[in-house]
Design an enzyme around this catalytic site. Structure first.
Site, PDB file in Angstrom:
ATOM      1  N   LYS A 190     -11.453  -0.116   2.678  1.00  0.00           N
ATOM      2  CA  LYS A 190     -10.157  -0.738   2.356  1.00  0.00           C
ATOM      3  C   LYS A 190      -9.710  -0.287   0.963  1.00  0.00           C
ATOM      4  O   LYS A 190     -10.534  -0.176   0.052  1.00  0.00           O
ATOM      5  CB  LYS A 190     -10.323  -2.264   2.410  1.00  0.00           C
ATOM      6  N   SER A 232      -4.889  -9.242   5.786  1.00  0.00           N
ATOM      7  CA  SER A 232      -4.464  -8.049   5.094  1.00  0.00           C
ATOM      8  C   SER A 232      -5.282  -6.805   5.450  1.00  0.00           C
ATOM      9  O   SER A 232      -4.831  -5.701   5.185  1.00  0.00           O
ATOM     10  CB  SER A 232      -4.537  -8.262   3.584  1.00  0.00           C
ATOM     11  N   SER A 242      -8.172 -12.689   5.780  1.00  0.00           N
ATOM     12  CA  SER A 242      -7.833 -11.257   5.850  1.00  0.00           C
ATOM     13  C   SER A 242      -8.871 -10.370   6.514  1.00  0.00           C
ATOM     14  O   SER A 242      -8.601  -9.189   6.746  1.00  0.00           O
ATOM     15  CB  SER A 242      -7.557 -10.714   4.447  1.00  0.00           C
TER      16      SER A 242
END
Lengths: 521, 95
Positions: free
Chosen positions: A79, A187, A211
């Site tokens: 990420k 997210s 998330s």
């Protein structure tokens, strides 16, 4: 050779160690899959092909000598929130344009030390603020799953071959995919899409209010947010420091256990990192859950929840009961206050953490006539709408005269939420079962959610309580809705009892199976 | 509680975010929607409850007060938009 990207981490690990495949081969397979799929799915914001090849080569050298680490040669996606030395690290924000840290986050350093290969950086909501991956400066990520319809098709009568065989006709059902693009959740939408679409073997992610777990549920993948303090936050771009935790997204429960073991550590560089040895999570998989007490919180049955979510929950209860668990009804009375308290605490912490983006030390700078105008113009241009909204809320609730009414009240409510959990655990409950999300994946540019930020926030209604209390939570796929989209269940455990979550999630996985999207990209 | 346009502009100034008239108007509506949502916290009885100060009950880790890192001036400024001899450059602050 069969498609190497289809191997789970545990399968690839066995083949790499058994010298049936090489790290270079599997890395090349992923790099070409990314090449083909990324224009359609937008999961990666930076692909580090050269580095991946170098790392794979080094892995192969170690594997040949039988010196491979726990993740030797396993290609992962990272990420964009994790600091990776010399590589794109921008939290998918415009304000961090061009930022390449000169250090490595503890979590990724742990992964490389165990032999993992970095494929690239994954798309996400800007500064991890969002539930649909639509707030990224790099554009939305597309869910590899699409809605489908079951059609009944009448088979034509056919004549075949010399024998003059005549088929009698009849009907069959077939699924046809709808073209509408769906969000992967957020997210960690890039992480979830990349794992689900076979663009990495597993991915790192972070979870501040859901998330990891919400995108995992939306893509039929497994995601665990460990206990606060289990993974070091050092080197991860901060959003809300008292809520942020790193964790993996993986294709099955075992892979998630393998990844978490490598990601977690005790780190002197993070004062909230907890001094506890990291257990072998994988060893918990397959252990019977006979006699385990599973709590079902009545407050998670919310108004307007679709029937299929309730049905999924009941299925989960039945699976665990069949495996010998004792099912008990429990109450977590402050559940409904978790989301409003979160929308004070998280923006307050974010407004402090994001004060550092001022156009001086890194990233974007927009010139102004004086330093204040430079700050204001830089931040106006650098932050997207959702980020600005949260900084504004945070600044307001922390401003003179409002601190007690908002922030202090929210932190007190937070203690009550935590106490609710402590009470049920003290009463002997081992693990809590809830739905992971109140719905399946929704469409890109959903008009209702665009018009009302609170509607988007409601996506995290079942996950946010866990962050507020600092507990571990796992989302595990449990079935498909009538439109063929994946749905997940969530298990919540006692602090640092991630093993119980893997043990129980494995039972659900065994009953439900695993889910892969039909390839259209 | 709700905010008006003036308050939004003041908060934007505190947050060092330039906002146009149009931005401020839009934000007023959005912020009021969120503040309306969090309003329900007022109905919770918190008498005798302290605020959460530590997520995991643990003592703050301390280390020896010694230098463990440093001599990295070039690294520190490496990502800055404007520097000179390992200093960050900013518009003139003092006349």
């Amino acid at each position: 050779m069969s498609d190497l990207t289809r191997l789970t981490i545990s399968q690839a690990r066995a083949k790499l160690r058994g010298k049936e495949i090489t790290a270079t081969e599997i890395t090349e397979a992923y790099l070409s899959a990314i090449d083909r799929a990324n224009p359609a799915l937008n999961a990666y914001v930076a692909v580090t092909g050269d580095r991946a090849r170098d790392m794979a080569k080094a892995s192969d050298a170690r594997l040949v000598k039988g010196e491979g680490g726990a993740l030797e040669g396993i290609p992962l996606g990272i990420k964009d929130l994790f600091g990776t030395e010399g590589v794109h690290t921008q939290a998918c924000s415009h304000v961090l344009d061009g930022f390449k840290p000169l250090y490595e986050s503890t979590v990724t350093a742990n992964l490389w030390a165990d032999g993992a290969v970095m494929l690239g950086k994954l798309n996400m909501d800007e500064f991890a603020m969002g539930s649909s991956n639509e707030t990224s400066y790099y554009g939305p990520v597309i869910n590899p799953w699409r809605r489908s319809r079951l059609d009944t098709v009448v088979m034509p009568t056919t004549h075949q071959g010399d024998g003059g065989f005549v088929s009698a006709g009849g009907t069959k059902t077939q699924r046809s995919l709808d073209n509408a693009q769906l969000v992967p959740g957020g997210s960690s939408g890039g992480s979830a899409t990349a794992v689900s679409a076979f663009l990495c073997a597993g991915a790192t992610a972070t979870d501040t209010g859901g998330s990891i777990r919400q995108p995992a549920a939306f893509t039929g993948t497994v995601g665990i947010k460990p206990t606060y303090g289990r993974c070091s936050r050092w080197g991860i771009v901060a959003f809300a420091s008292s809520l942020d935790q790193a964790g993996p997204i993986a294709r099955d429960v075992r892979d998630a256990a393998i990844l978490l073991r490598s990601m977690a550590s005790v780190d002197p560089k993070d004062t909230t990192s907890v001094d506890r040895p990291v257990p072998d999570y994988e060893a918990a998989i397959g252990k019977p859950i006979k006699g385990m007490k599973v709590g079902i919180p009545k407050e998670y049955r919310v108004d307007g929840m679709p029937e299929e979510i309730e049905a999924l929950w009941q299925k989960g209860i039945a699976w665990l009961r069949d495996a010998g668990a004792e099912i008990v009804d429990i109450s977590l009375p402050h559940t409904k206050y978790a989301l409003p308290a979160y929308y004070i605490v998280a923006p307050a912490e974010a407004s402090s953490n994001l004060a550092r983006y001022d156009g001086v030390r890194y990233g974007l700078r927009v010139p102004g006539k004086d330093i204040v105008e430079m700050y204001e113009k830089t931040r106006a241009a650098g932050f997207g709408r959702e980020v600005k909204r949260r900084i504004m809320i945070g600044t307001y609730v922390l401003s003179a005269g409002y601190y007690d009414a908002y922030y202090l009240q929210a932190q007190k409510v937070r203690n009550l939420i935590k106490r609710d959990f402590e009470n049920v655990f003290a009463a002997g409950v081992d693990v809590i079962l809830t739905p992971a999300t109140p719905s399946a994946a929704f469409g890109i540019a959903d008009e209702d959610m665009a018009a009302d930020p609170v509607k988007m926030y409601l996506n995290d209604i079942f996950t946010v309580t866990v962050n507020m209390a600092g507990l571990p939570g796992i989302a595990v796929p449990a079935g498909l809705d009538p439109k063929g989209l994946p749905l997940g269940l969530q298990l919540i455990g006692r602090p640092f009892e991630e093993e119980t979550l893997f043990q129980t999630a494995a039972v659900i996985e065994q009953a439900a199976g695993t889910f892969q999207p039909e390839k259209w990209w | 509680m709700s905010v008006d346009l003036q308050t939004v502009k003041r908060v934007a100034r505190l947050a060092r975010i330039a906002v146009s008239e149009e931005d401020a108007e839009r934000m007023t509506g959005e912020l009021n929607a969120i503040l309306g949502f969090v309003e329900q916290l007022n109905e919770v009885d918190v008498s005798g409850v302290g605020p959460m100060t530590s997520v995991t009950p643990m003592e703050m880790k301390k280390r020896q007060d010694v230098v463990t890192d440093g001599n990295k001036a070039a690294d520190i400024v490496a990502n800055a938009p404007a520097t000179e001899e390992n200093f960050f450059l900013v518009p003139k602050v003092v006349e």
